[in-house]
Design an enzyme around this catalytic site. Structure first.
Site: not given
Ligand code: OMP
Length: 266
Positions: A97
């Site tokens: 990001k």
């Molecule tokens: P879990 O919730 O453990 O599956 O992780 C989600 C991953 O996606 C994390 O690394 C967050 O930082 C990332 N993420 C989001 O959760 N929401 C978003 O809108 C964007 C991201 C991302 O850019 O991957």
């Protein structure tokens, strides 16, 4: 050749839209890994070995490596080298990001895309398209722009309307119609907002979305796939991090999620 072809080839080869998130938070690692010389790397290696069969992509959130300082960065690099030697056809995303003035962005590019060697990275559009030019120019790499993020508070700014259009929609329109000259742009569309994802799909044609929010954040697989799938039955990189890597059986969880996604991918 568009950079997304690498992802699409892998999707077809293993019939999967799954992205395993190696958010390998040191504090959450099983005790037997914490004792090792390279705990995050050894944990990642085990997860990769167990889940690669079902994963078209892996996403590494750099925060969990930066959080350990020099050692974390070293183990992130070891993980990337391991991928390159063993699974060169897997599409690798750095969740970072980033987004600063153009000149500064070149530093992020050197570190994340060149030195670490990721195929793609996430960026914030907050400083505007002009600032993101150095990313846009990298036609050999995927640039994933935050449009509608999965978190509960994402609407605070992203839903604000300008001339009747929310900011997430303006970002999607800019990405699809103005910024994607090298065909290397992707968008983040969270699984927790399928209605908005469906709107983004209408705006962006075949563009691929990175979709976090399945698993630990409670996103619905059926609603997500139906909202976001493109005409080629692809166009989604469906990520689950904690829901797979910290489960009691990562292989089974990855296998199950691939199957569930494919059930609605018709
Ligand atoms: P879990 O919730 O453990 O599956 O992780 C989600 C991953 O996606 C994390 O690394 C967050 O930082 C990332 N993420 C989001 O959760 N929401 C978003 O809108 C964007 C991201 C991302 O850019 O991957």
């Amino acid at each position: 050749m568009p950079v997304i072809d690498k992802y699409n080839r892998r999707v077809e080869k293993i019939n999967s839209l799954l992205c395993v998130g190696l958010d390998s938070d040191f504090e959450k690692l099983p005790e037997e890994f914490k004792k090792l010389e390279n705990p995050q790397f050894e944990f990642n290696k085990k997860i990769i070995e167990e889940t690669n069969e079902f994963a078209a992509s892996f996403k590494l959130n750099i925060a969990f490596y930066e959080g350990r300082g020099q050692k974390g960065i070293e183990e992130l690099k070891m993980t990337m080298d391991y991928f390159r030697s063993n699974f060169p056809d897997i599409f690798l995303i750095c969740d970072s990001k980033r987004g600063d003035i153009g000149n500064t962005n070149r530093g992020y590019i050197s570190f994340i895309l060149d030195w670490l060697g990721f195929d793609a990275m996430t960026v914030s559009p907050y400083l505007g398209g002009e600032s993101l030019q150095p990313f846009f120019e990298r036609e050999d790499k995927g640039i994933i722009i935050l449009a509608k993020t999965s978190n509960p508070g994402s609407g605070e700014f992203q839903d604000l309307e300008i001339n009747g259009r929310p900011i997430w929609k303006i970002v999607a329109e800019k990405a699809a119609n103005e910024w994607n000259k090298k065909e290397n742009l992707l968008l983040v569309a969270g699984a927790t907002y399928p209605e908005q994802m469906a709107e983004i799909r209408k705006i962006t044609g075949e563009m691929t979305f990175l979709v976090p929010g399945i698993g630990a954040q409670g996103g619905d697989v059926e609603a997500t796939v139906k909202a976001g799938i493109n005409d080629g039955k692809k166009g989604l990189i469906i990520n689950s991090s904690r829901g797979i890597i910290f489960s009691s059986n990562p292989r089974e969880e990855a296998k199950k999620l691939r199957a569930e996604v494919n059930k609605f991918r018709i």
